[in-house]
Write an enzyme that holds these catalytic residues in place. Structure first.
Site, PDB file in Angstrom:
ATOM      1  NE  ARG A  79     -18.936   5.682 -37.085  1.00  0.00           N
ATOM      2  CZ  ARG A  79     -19.686   6.201 -38.058  1.00  0.00           C
ATOM      3  NH1 ARG A  79     -19.156   6.430 -39.248  1.00  0.00           N
ATOM      4  NH2 ARG A  79     -20.953   6.486 -37.830  1.00  0.00           N
ATOM      5  CB  SER A 132     -15.319  16.203 -45.257  1.00  0.00           C
ATOM      6  OG  SER A 132     -16.659  16.127 -44.806  1.00  0.00           O
ATOM      7  NE  ARG A 155     -21.765  12.988 -37.509  1.00  0.00           N
ATOM      8  CZ  ARG A 155     -21.385  12.489 -38.665  1.00  0.00           C
ATOM      9  NH1 ARG A 155     -20.796  13.252 -39.556  1.00  0.00           N
ATOM     10  NH2 ARG A 155     -21.592  11.221 -38.956  1.00  0.00           N
ATOM     11  CD  GLN A 196     -20.999  14.010 -43.328  1.00  0.00           C
ATOM     12  OE1 GLN A 196     -20.169  14.356 -42.498  1.00  0.00           O
ATOM     13  NE2 GLN A 196     -21.881  13.058 -43.099  1.00  0.00           N
ATOM     14  CE  LYS A 226     -17.041  10.139 -40.625  1.00  0.00           C
ATOM     15  NZ  LYS A 226     -17.740  10.901 -41.680  1.00  0.00           N
ATOM     16  NE  ARG A 251     -22.087   5.035 -41.669  1.00  0.00           N
ATOM     17  CZ  ARG A 251     -22.904   4.708 -42.668  1.00  0.00           C
ATOM     18  NH1 ARG A 251     -23.102   3.432 -42.945  1.00  0.00           N
ATOM     19  NH2 ARG A 251     -23.504   5.627 -43.383  1.00  0.00           N
ATOM     20  CG  ASP A 289     -19.876   6.700 -44.118  1.00  0.00           C
ATOM     21  OD1 ASP A 289     -19.359   7.303 -43.155  1.00  0.00           O
ATOM     22  OD2 ASP A 289     -20.676   7.238 -44.910  1.00  0.00           O
TER      23      ASP A 289
END
Length: 321
Positions: free
Chosen positions: A236, A56, A12, A58, A232, A280, A205
């Protein structure tokens, strides 16, 4: 203090974490590509004001957790509110943490003694989302997903479903640290939707699933402000567009999102769908395949086990092959 270096590996992009932690004095070296492996040199950190450039949870949580160990207070601010599980949990454990919702900021003052608690962990709404979307778009569906987290920062998909006209109801079963409840969904006649940057943090997500909902809806839908998805496990925005194009969906990839023309009867272009190692994307492919009359095959289905090892077994219980 003796300095020790710790090296770990992954893929990542980590510069967006490295930068904010550097404001506290952290010494983190990354690969030339800005990914792990990383070399972290341990030494005392100092409190600081950290303004995040991206919304974010995270990155925000990384700063908050580091701030528990620094000298002096730390205030971290974000451009838009993001999921707040870390703040809720640390406050329950006794951390000296103040949330300013008007300023989208959190101030952490170290030194408080954290005390372990008995914690009820509700169902992950990002995983429940796959079944809610399946229930909305697959003919003759009526299902209830129980004990789902209803934290307002995690219910973006539910708000999108309601906006699109989904037949959905919620029964809250508990509240407190993390509200939770049962969500019931039925096959629905969906209408187009517009999603912009202000909506994205609450359903980052779930955005690939919103694309699938839009593909099953009447009208033209547009999703923007989702550039975060390009960093990601896969890009995506690109891989979701490629997947749905294979299924015959009229979808246009844009720099920070998609334009989707809803059409109920797709003509499958390529039956071999690829997860690209992204959990995902693999689950999205499986849900999308439920409505196909053409046999479809998923390449690298094991990627799904990263977040949901029993996904295919649970899907089979609901009639998904």
């Amino acid at each position: 203090m003796q300095k020790r270096a710790l090296t770990i590996n992954s893929r990542r992009l980590m510069k967006r974490v490295q930068g904010p932690l550097a404001r506290l004095g952290a010494q983190i070296g990354l690969s030339e590509a800005g990914t792990l492996s990383a070399t972290v040199v341990g030494h005392p950190l100092q409190g600081a004001r950290v303004k995040l450039e991206v919304a974010s949870a995270q990155v925000k949580s990384a700063v908050i957790l580091a701030a528990l160990q620094v000298q002096g207070s730390t205030t971290v601010s974000e451009p838009l509110p993001t999921r707040d599980h870390t703040e809720r949990l640390l406050q329950a454990f006794g951390a000296n943490l103040t949330v300013d919702r008007a300023a989208n900021s959190i101030t952490v003052t170290p030194g408080a003694r954290l005390v372990g608690q008995e914690v009820l962990v509700p169902g992950d709404p990002s995983l429940a989302a796959f079944f809610l979307v399946a229930g909305a778009v697959i003919t003759n569906s009526h299902l209830t997903v129980k004990d789902v987290c209803l934290n307002p920062t995690r219910t973006g998909l539910i708000r999108v479903l309601k906006k699109m006209g989904a037949r959905l109801s919620i029964k809250e079963t508990a509240s407190g640290g993390e509200p939770l409840g049962n969500v019931t969904i039925q096959t629905s006649q969906l209408r187009e939707v517009t999603v912009t940057a202000k909506d994205v943090p609450d359903l980052i997500d779930e955005l690939p699933l919103v694309v699938l909902l839009a593909a099953c809806a009447d009208g033209v839908s547009e999703i923007s402000g989702a550039g975060e998805l390009r960093v990601k496990e896969t890009d995506r925005i690109q891989t979701v567009a490629e997947l749905l194009l294979q299924l015959g969906v009229d979808v246009e990839e844009r720099p920070d999102g998609w334009r989707i023309v809803g059409r109920p009867n797709w003509q499958v272009q390529k039956p071999n769908l690829n997860s690209h190692g992204d959990h995902r994307l693999g689950m999205l492919a499986a849900v999308a395949a439920l409505g196909s009359t053409t046999p479809l095959f998923l390449i690298d289905p094991d990627a799904v086990a990263v977040s949901y090892p029993s996904f295919f077994a649970d899907l089979a219980k609901l009639g998904g092959a």
